[in-house]
Design a protein around this motif. Structure first.
Motif, PDB file in Angstrom:
ATOM      1  N   TYR A 179       1.006  -0.808  -0.301  1.00 18.61           N
ATOM      2  CA  TYR A 179       0.159  -0.075  -0.024  1.00 18.61           C
ATOM      3  C   TYR A 179       0.996   0.848  -0.256  1.00 18.61           C
ATOM      4  CZ  TYR A 179      -4.063   2.581   1.726  1.00 18.61           C
ATOM      5  OH  TYR A 179      -4.773   3.884   1.227  1.00 18.61           O
ATOM      6  N   ALA A 180       2.001   0.903   1.189  1.00 21.06           N
ATOM      7  CA  ALA A 180       2.815   2.249   0.734  1.00 21.06           C
ATOM      8  C   ALA A 180       3.410   2.495  -0.272  1.00 21.06           C
ATOM      9  CB  ALA A 180       4.004   2.043   1.873  1.00 21.06           C
ATOM     10  N   ALA A 181       3.734   1.521  -1.258  1.00 19.40           N
ATOM     11  CA  ALA A 181       4.677   2.061  -2.292  1.00 19.40           C
ATOM     12  C   ALA A 181       3.511   2.523  -2.926  1.00 19.40           C
ATOM     13  CB  ALA A 181       5.369  -0.110  -2.827  1.00 19.40           C
ATOM     14  N   PHE A 182       2.470   1.951  -3.916  1.00 13.45           N
ATOM     15  CA  PHE A 182       1.602   2.472  -4.202  1.00 13.45           C
ATOM     16  C   PHE A 182       1.321   3.859  -3.755  1.00 13.45           C
ATOM     17  CE2 PHE A 182      -2.830   3.367  -5.828  1.00 13.45           C
ATOM     18  CZ  PHE A 182      -3.333   1.962  -6.718  1.00 13.45           C
ATOM     19  N   LEU A 183       1.071   3.926  -2.995  1.00 11.17           N
ATOM     20  CA  LEU A 183       1.375   5.844  -2.793  1.00 11.17           C
ATOM     21  C   LEU A 183       2.781   6.412  -2.622  1.00 11.17           C
ATOM     22  CD1 LEU A 183      -0.580   6.019   0.729  1.00 11.17           C
ATOM     23  CD2 LEU A 183      -1.973   6.066  -1.285  1.00 11.17           C
ATOM     24  N   LEU A 198      -3.682  13.734   0.801  1.00 14.60           N
ATOM     25  CA  LEU A 198      -3.878  12.719   0.318  1.00 14.60           C
ATOM     26  C   LEU A 198      -4.543  11.614   1.177  1.00 14.60           C
ATOM     27  CD1 LEU A 198      -2.971  10.210  -1.822  1.00 14.60           C
ATOM     28  CD2 LEU A 198      -0.535  10.201   0.088  1.00 14.60           C
ATOM     29  N   SER A 199      -5.018  10.985   1.030  1.00 12.72           N
ATOM     30  CA  SER A 199      -5.828  10.358   2.073  1.00 12.72           C
ATOM     31  C   SER A 199      -5.961   8.822   1.494  1.00 12.72           C
ATOM     32  CB  SER A 199      -7.386  10.496   1.615  1.00 12.72           C
ATOM     33  OG  SER A 199      -8.686   9.887   2.523  1.00 12.72           O
ATOM     34  N   VAL A 200      -6.474   7.904   2.992  1.00 11.52           N
ATOM     35  CA  VAL A 200      -6.594   6.543   3.174  1.00 11.52           C
ATOM     36  C   VAL A 200      -7.166   5.929   3.795  1.00 11.52           C
ATOM     37  CG1 VAL A 200      -3.962   6.526   3.139  1.00 11.52           C
ATOM     38  CG2 VAL A 200      -5.248   6.349   5.864  1.00 11.52           C
ATOM     39  N   SER A 213      -3.658   1.734   7.208  1.00 14.54           N
ATOM     40  CA  SER A 213      -3.910   2.815   7.238  1.00 14.54           C
ATOM     41  C   SER A 213      -2.458   3.715   7.703  1.00 14.54           C
ATOM     42  CB  SER A 213      -5.114   3.703   7.945  1.00 14.54           C
ATOM     43  OG  SER A 213      -5.817   2.759   7.888  1.00 14.54           O
ATOM     44  N   PHE A 214      -1.920   3.107   9.100  1.00  7.81           N
ATOM     45  CA  PHE A 214      -0.403   3.145   9.025  1.00  7.81           C
ATOM     46  C   PHE A 214       0.328   3.996   8.083  1.00  7.81           C
ATOM     47  CE2 PHE A 214       3.370   2.778  11.841  1.00  7.81           C
ATOM     48  CZ  PHE A 214       3.062   3.986  12.313  1.00  7.81           C
ATOM     49  N   ALA A 215       0.854   2.323   7.452  1.00  5.92           N
ATOM     50  CA  ALA A 215       1.805   2.663   6.413  1.00  5.92           C
ATOM     51  C   ALA A 215       1.118   3.860   5.170  1.00  5.92           C
ATOM     52  CB  ALA A 215       1.943   1.289   5.506  1.00  5.92           C
ATOM     53  N   GLY A 216       0.648   4.341   5.346  1.00 10.76           N
ATOM     54  CA  GLY A 216      -0.252   5.131   3.848  1.00 10.76           C
ATOM     55  C   GLY A 216       0.733   6.730   4.742  1.00 10.76           C
ATOM     56  N   VAL A 217       0.524   6.653   6.202  1.00 16.03           N
ATOM     57  CA  VAL A 217       0.672   7.725   7.025  1.00 16.03           C
ATOM     58  C   VAL A 217       2.146   8.056   6.643  1.00 16.03           C
ATOM     59  CG1 VAL A 217       0.483   9.102   9.087  1.00 16.03           C
ATOM     60  CG2 VAL A 217      -1.652   7.898   7.972  1.00 16.03           C
ATOM     61  N   GLN A 218       2.573   6.605   7.202  1.00 17.60           N
ATOM     62  CA  GLN A 218       4.059   7.075   6.621  1.00 17.60           C
ATOM     63  C   GLN A 218       4.765   6.928   5.255  1.00 17.60           C
ATOM     64  OE1 GLN A 218       5.268   3.533   8.814  1.00 17.60           O
ATOM     65  NE2 GLN A 218       6.158   4.599  10.033  1.00 17.60           N
ATOM     66  N   ALA A 219       3.733   7.180   4.362  1.00 22.60           N
ATOM     67  CA  ALA A 219       4.493   7.372   3.500  1.00 22.60           C
ATOM     68  C   ALA A 219       4.326   8.422   2.671  1.00 22.60           C
ATOM     69  CB  ALA A 219       3.456   6.427   2.226  1.00 22.60           C
ATOM     70  N   GLY A 220       3.131   9.208   3.936  1.00 23.10           N
ATOM     71  CA  GLY A 220       2.537  11.131   3.339  1.00 23.10           C
ATOM     72  C   GLY A 220       1.554  11.516   3.045  1.00 23.10           C
TER      73      GLY A 220
END
Ligand code: KIV
Ligand code: ZN
Length: 519
Positions: A179-183, A198-200, A213-220
């Motif tokens: 997920y993080a790589a996608f973002l 950017l939202s998850v 969700s947390f990985a998304g936040v770490q990705a920005g």
């Protein structure tokens, strides 16, 4: 510290959970509590879905102050216009529009093409932008879509005015790294993404919603879409309380924060559970009744010596013990009740206070102590009474181990007429449920039935929850009483009323193509 926007979708994605059927008053009560909780955005519903959804979103937009109020819309002009009208009176309105970018959805569900989806996304965002400044766009099923096509659609949405881009893991398929790589890839391909939020939005099918969700936040990502108690479509959404307490508890390591008032978490969780009829599992992180309980001797010994030996959070931080000081008894007056209710977050005046006081007195006559939990149960029960189209007038039940149980009930119909029915069932609850079917001439099928005690002790209030199916529509109802047969009967008539409402909405949707099933 970087701030994360908490976008609550309890009243939209959460309300899509099977059997949940909140009326407008209940939705408004939850929305007021979400505002007290301090969420940044309330997704109040999907206005085109039904007139009831529209009215609830409109009422929330008019009456709830503080958070942004969002209405969901497919990428169709009619949906967007309906959402715009519903949120128009909000202090800060938002339209959230979406269309799928995965080939699975494009081919099989939309029966369309990538090119057409790109055009529809552009048109939808531009149309939404003609009503409000704050426009969110979601490429649905993004995590199973081609990232470069999704990027093209996202870039177009930003160009046409989207201010938030939400990347849904619609079917809960992604893994955190993926997920993080996608973002990150989206950020690389669409540099304009850095100029919007950017939202998850992660579903919990594999139990990874909060982790993703947390990985998304770490990705920005700086907006997290989540729901109280993690309710939502299928296995649900990321749980708001888990995500928020992760930010709170690990603030030292994370460097991001949010504005949620954590002490309101327990109360919000109880309200949502009670009004939706969705129980919280005992071992649920943060809000389960065992989340702060220690059973083993070694753990108890450690906590008695020093709490931090086995506790990473203080129960007080999430408001678990906030209400334990509120105790009323049969000598407590109207003023004491009003201030206890205010402390619990309910503003009750005039006729509503008279009704609450009458019910409080009835309960106080039967119970020595009326606690905060009892008061919460009582007030939320009153919300259900307000709009129920069927009302239980009275009942008689004969139960014995030597004769089959027999029940007679009187139910007031929406027309005002009082009808009676009787039935001899397998047990007293079965007899009363079927007597209600006889009285109302309804073919309702019982799908679920549960009784919980609101507090401990022999004189505890019973809280019943019933899920019924009527003409293919299932709906829940809840009831509270010191008598569990009465609680069960109240829950049954309310579930019946809710199911009938859903049957009527489905019939209307079949006749009017502009109405739609929820996404
Ligand atoms: O899960 C999903 O894709 C959704 C969208 C409508 C955002 O709920
Ligand atoms: Zn969703």
């Amino acid at each position: 510290m970087d701030r994360v926007i908490i976008f609550d979708t309890t009243l939209r994605d959460g309300e899509q959970s099977p059997g949940i059927s909140l009326n407008a008053t209940e939705k408004l009560e939850i929305a007021h509590q979400l505002a007290r909780l301090g969420v940044d955005v309330i997704e109040a519903g999907f206005p085109i879905a039904s007139p009831g959804d529209f009215e609830a979103v409109q009422a929330i937009a008019r009456e709830v102050h503080g958070p942004v109020i969002a209405g969901l819309a497919r990428a169709h002009a009619a949906d967007i216009e309906r959402a715009a009208e519903a949120v128009r009176d909000a202090e800060r309105p938002r339209i959230h529009t979406f269309i799928s970018t995965s080939d699975i959805h494009i081919e099989h569900q939309l029966q369309s093409t990538r090119e057409d989806v790109l055009g529809q996304a552009r048109a939808a965002v531009a149309h939404a932008k003609s009503f409000v400044d704050d426009v969110e766009f979601s490429p649905m099923d993004a995590t199973r879509a081609d990232v470069d096509f999704t990027a093209e659609v996202v870039a177009a949405a930003i160009e046409d005015g989207a201010t938030t881009i939400n990347i849904p893991d619609t079917v809960g398929y992604a893994m955190p790294d993926e997920y993080a790589a996608f973002l990150k890839r989206l950020y690389d391909v669409v540099p304009e993404l850095r100029g919007v939020v950017l939202s998850v939005h992660c579903h919990d099918d594999l139990g990874l919603a909060v982790a993703n969700s947390f990985a998304g936040v770490q990705a920005g990502a700086r907006q997290v879409e989540c729901a109280i108690n993690g309710i939502g479509e299928r296995a649900g959404n990321a749980s708001l309380e888990e995500f928020v307490m992760l930010l709170h508890t690990r603030a030292d390591a994370l460097g991001v924060s949010c504005e949620v008032q954590t002490r309101e978490i327990a109360r919000t969780s109880r309200l949502v559970s009670r009004l939706t009829g969705y129980p919280v599992q005992p071992n649920k992180a943060i809000v389960g009744r065992n989340a702060f309980a220690h059973e083993s001797g070694i753990h108890q010994d450690g906590v008695l010596k020093e709490r931090s030996t086995y506790e990473i959070m203080d129960a007080a931080t999430v408001g678990v013990d906030d209400v334990s000081s509120i105790v009323l008894g049969k000598h407590s007056g109207r003023h004491a009740l009003k201030s206890a209710l205010e402390e619990l977050g309910f503003t009750v005046d005039g006729q509503a206070l008279n009704t609450a006081f009458k019910r409080f007195k009835e309960i106080a006559d039967k119970k020595k102590q009326v606690t905060a939990m009892d008061l919460e149960a009582l007030v939320t029960d009153e919300l259900r009474t307000e709009l129920a189209s069927y009302t239980l007038e009275w009942f008689d039940v004969e139960a014995s181990s030597r004769r089959p149980p027999h029940a007679v009930v009187a139910v007031r119909l929406p027309s005002g007429e009082v009808v009676q029915g009787d039935f001899t069932g397998d047990g007293p609850v079965d007899a009363i449920f079927r007597a209600i079917n006889v009285a109302t001439h309804r073919e309702a099928r019982l799908r679920e039935f549960r009784i919980d005690a609101v507090t401990g002790g022999q004189d505890a209030l019973g809280e019943a929850s019933v899920v019924l199916e009527v003409a293919g529509q299932s709906a829940a109802g809840q009831g509270v009483s010191t008598d569990i047969i009465e609680a069960a009967a109240l829950a049954y008539v309310r579930a019946l009323a809710n199911a009938e409402r859903k049957v009527a909405v489905a019939a209307e949707a079949a006749e009017s193509p502009e109405l739609t099933p929820t996404p």
